[in-house]
Write an enzyme that holds these catalytic residues in place. Structure first.
Site, PDB file in Angstrom:
ATOM      1  N   ASP A 269       0.840  -1.199   0.000  1.00 50.44           N
ATOM      2  CA  ASP A 269       0.000   0.000   0.000  1.00 50.44           C
ATOM      3  C   ASP A 269       0.878   1.254   0.000  1.00 50.44           C
ATOM      4  OD1 ASP A 269      -2.170  -1.675   0.199  1.00 50.44           O
ATOM      5  OD2 ASP A 269      -2.336  -1.457   2.383  1.00 50.44           O
TER       6      ASP A 269
HETATM    7  N1  URA Z   1      -1.244  -5.896   3.897  1.00 51.15           N
HETATM    8  C1  URA Z   1      -1.755  -4.644   3.869  1.00 51.15           C
HETATM    9  O1  URA Z   1      -2.784  -4.369   4.444  1.00 51.15           O
HETATM   10  N2  URA Z   1      -1.059  -3.711   3.211  1.00 51.15           N
HETATM   11  C2  URA Z   1       0.107  -3.943   2.580  1.00 51.15           C
HETATM   12  O2  URA Z   1       0.689  -3.031   2.007  1.00 51.15           O
HETATM   13  C3  URA Z   1       0.615  -5.256   2.617  1.00 51.15           C
HETATM   14  C4  URA Z   1      -0.088  -6.218   3.281  1.00 51.15           C
END
Ligand code: URA
Length: 231
Positions: free
Chosen positions: A102
């Protein structure tokens, strides 16, 4: 790149053997026979043929990035900077991230132009452990350890594969998952009434985020290193 080096790399023989092939006129560059073994070719642009067969030289690159927050895991974005923008020293038009973190997640992200490796690592039945360090709000209850090992039920009805959780401090832990669903860790924590505050990936299979690699920095790995790590 030298023509003899390119042919040897592609398995057409030893350096000595390929020089011989070149001298004998077996090789054409852009439609012209080249008999000069140290002739320089642009392996990404020039059309090189060996006895009429076109050769494709692919030079794969592998970068291990410590992703900072604020960058999106994409090759192009009209609003935000991308993780590819951080790989500066390379002609980076073919690079892409292996999977996604993310925008606000930090840590280990593999960036490559090797589509086959990426595919092999991301196929759902390939069980690659991903470990994330996280801080969160809410109360981590004793019973949750088992809920993680049994598979957390997400709000959309999807039951996650077994994961493991290690509590380091009251609101800090390490979670190991093998999947990579959208916002997976955040949604797993939400399903137990907790909320992720910070999320950092510290390993991907046997690949570990080096402790001294600062956010925004990366190291390049060789194909041999990658093969060894993911064999
Ligand atoms: N899980 C999440 O919620 N975000 C990420 O970036 C990776 C795994």
């Amino acid at each position: 790149m030298r023509l003899d080096k390119m042919l040897a790399h592609l398995g057409y023989g030893s350096r000595k053997e390929v020089k011989e092939f070149i001298r004998k006129g077996c090789v054409m560059v852009n439609g012209t026979i080249v008999v000069d073994d140290d002739f320089k070719v642009d392996e990404t642009l020039d059309e090189v043929t060996f006895l009429g067969k076109e050769l494709h030289y692919e030079h794969y690159r592998y970068f291990l990035l410590n992703k900072p927050a604020g960058y999106v895991s994409a090759t192009y974005d009209s609003y935000d900077p991308t993780v590819i923008d951080l790989i500066s020293h390379h002609e980076n038009k073919d690079l892409f991230p292996v999977g996604r973190l993310d925008k606000d997640t930090t840590g280990l992200l593999l960036i490559t132009n090797d589509g086959k490796l990426a595919h092999n690592l991301l196929v759902p039945n390939k069980h690659v452990d991903k470990i994330y360090e996280l801080t969160f709000t809410g109360e981590f209850k004793e019973e949750y350890f088992q809920r993680f090992t049994e598979g957390i039920l997400l709000e959309d009805g999807y039951r996650c594969k077994p994961a493991s959780f290690k509590l380091i401090e009251k609101n800090q832990g390490l979670i190991t998952i093998q999947e990579g669903k959208y916002h997976q860790v955040k949604r797993m924590m939400n399903a137990l009434d907790m909320e992720v505050q910070t999320l950092k990936r510290i390993s991907f299979g046997k690949l570990q985020l080096p402790q001294d690699l600062k956010e925004g920095e990366y190291i390049e790995l060789s194909k041999e290193q990658i093969q060894q790590i993911f064999s």
